[in-house]
Design an enzyme around this catalytic site. Structure first.
Site, short mmCIF file in Angstrom:
data_model
loop_
_atom_site.label_atom_id
_atom_site.label_comp_id
_atom_site.label_asym_id
_atom_site.label_seq_id
_atom_site.Cartn_x
_atom_site.Cartn_y
_atom_site.Cartn_z
N CYS A 1 10.34 -9.26 -23.40
CA CYS A 1 11.37 -9.69 -24.36
C CYS A 1 12.31 -8.52 -24.58
O CYS A 1 12.56 -7.76 -23.66
CB CYS A 1 10.73 -10.17 -25.66
SG CYS A 1 9.76 -8.91 -26.51
N GLY A 2 12.81 -8.32 -25.77
CA GLY A 2 13.70 -7.19 -26.05
C GLY A 2 12.94 -5.88 -26.20
O GLY A 2 13.29 -4.87 -25.60
#
Length: 285
Positions: free
Chosen positions: A241-242
Site C-alpha cells: 500500500c502506501g
C-alpha cells in the site's frame, strides 16, 4: 467460517458480550494519514471503548529505519505490550476510529510476533458509537503480564523479495491503494515519491473490501473482489500500500478466506516509490 472469529474479526455484539472477560485486552490502534489533521492519542484520551489501551503505530515501530512505522523489533514489541499489561493468555481485540483502517496493521503485527488470539473489531469505533455503546476517558489499570514471542519471518517481505516476486510471479503482489494512485494518475501523499505501481501487481483498493457501513464484506463478497481484480488466490500473496498500514486490510481479508500464505511488503510504496532504480508501471494492472 463463522462471522465472529476471535483470530480474525469479531462483531460489536461479540465485544459487548465479552467486555468484562478477565483475559480480554482491547487496543485502540487509531492512526491517521499525516495530512488528516487528526491525533489518535488525543482522541483516545477523550473517549475510548472501556478498558482499551492505545497502540501508537508510529512509536511502536523500528526506530532504526528511515521508513515510516516499520514493524518493531521483537524486544521493543514485548516491552511495549508488557507496559500495557498485554501478554500470554490474553484475547486481544483491536479497533480504530475510522472503521477498519489501521486496526488490521496492529492485528498483523501481533501475528508477526506469533500471537494468534487477536481479532479486529468489525466496523470499529464508528459502529460501536452508532449503536450507543459505552466509552470512557479513564486509562485502564495495568497489571504486568509476561509475553512470549516467536517472530514469523514469512509474514513480512523486504524490497529485494518483492522485486524478485514481481519478476518471477511466484507470489502475487496486491496493492491496497486507490485506483488513481495505482494507475499513477494521482500524486502520492508523501513528498518525493514517484507515481505508479510495482510491475505485475494487481489493484484491490482496501475500500472495495468493506461494506458501506465500514464493516468487512462477507467471504463470498471478498472472494468476488479479489477475482474481479485478477488476483490468483491459488498463489501466495504479498500485499502492499502506501506505507504498510492498509496493506494489512488485504491480509485480514485473505485470512478470512482461509488463504494459506500471505505477507506484507512493509516498506510498500514509501520505499518502492523512492528509488529510481526500481521499475514502476502505470495505468491498469
Amino acid at each position: 467460517m463463522a462471522k465472529d472469529d476471535p483470530k480474525t474479526l469479531v462483531s460489536t455484539d461479540w465485544l459487548a458480550q465479552h467486555l468484562n472477560d478477565p483475559d480480554l485486552r482491547i487496543i485502540d490502534a487509531s492512526w491517521h494519514m499525516p495530512d488528516a489533521g487528526r491525533d489518535g492519542q488525543a482522541e483516545y484520551d477523550e473517549a475510548h471503548i472501556p478498558g482499551a489501551r492505545f497502540f501508537d503505530i508510529d512509536e511502536i515501530s523500528d526506530a532504526r529505519s528511515d521508513l515510516p512505522h516499520m514493524a518493531p523489533p521483537v524486544e521493543k514489541f514485548m516491552s511495549r505490550m508488557r507496559a500495557k499489561g498485554i501478554g500470554d493468555g490474553h484475547q486481544v481485540v483491536v479497533y480504530d476510529s475510522n472503521g477498519i483502517f489501521s486496526a488490521p496493521r496492529v492485528w498483523w503485527t501481533f501475528r508477526l510476533m506469533g500471537k494468534t488470539d487477536v481479532a479486529v473489531l468489525d466496523g470499529g469505533l464508528p459502529k460501536w458509537l452508532a449503536e450507543g455503546r459505552p466509552t470512557e476517558d479513564m486509562p485502564p489499570i495495568i497489571r504486568d503480564r509476561h509475553m512470549t514471542v516467536s517472530r514469523q519471518a514469512d509474514m513480512v517481505k523486504d524490497v529485494t523479495q518483492v522485486a524478485a516476486a514481481a519478476k518471477l510471479g511466484d507470489w502475487q503482489i496486491v496493492d491496497a491503494r486507490s485506483a488513481a494512485r495505482f494507475k499513477g494518475e494521482a500524486p502520492e501523499p508523501r513528498e518525493g515519491l514517484r507515481s505508479g505501481h510495482i510491475p505485475n501487481s494487481r489493484n484491490v483498493p482496501f475500500t472495495d473490501l468493506l461494506d458501506a457501513d465500514g464493516t468487512m464484506k462477507d467471504v463470498d463478497g471478498l472472494k468476488a473482489v479479489f477475482e474481479a481484480a485478477g488476483v490468483d488466490l491459488a498463489k501466495p500473496v504479498i500485499s502492499s500500500c502506501g506505507s504498510g498500514v492498509t496493506a494489512a486490510i488485504i491480509d485480514l481479508a485473505l485470512a478470512r478466506l482461509g488463504h494459506p500464505r500471505h505477507a506484507i511488503y512493509d516498506g510498500s510504496w514509501a520505499e518502492w516509490g523512492m528509488y529510481n532504480d526500481l521499475k514502476i508501471a502505470t495505468g491498469e494492472a
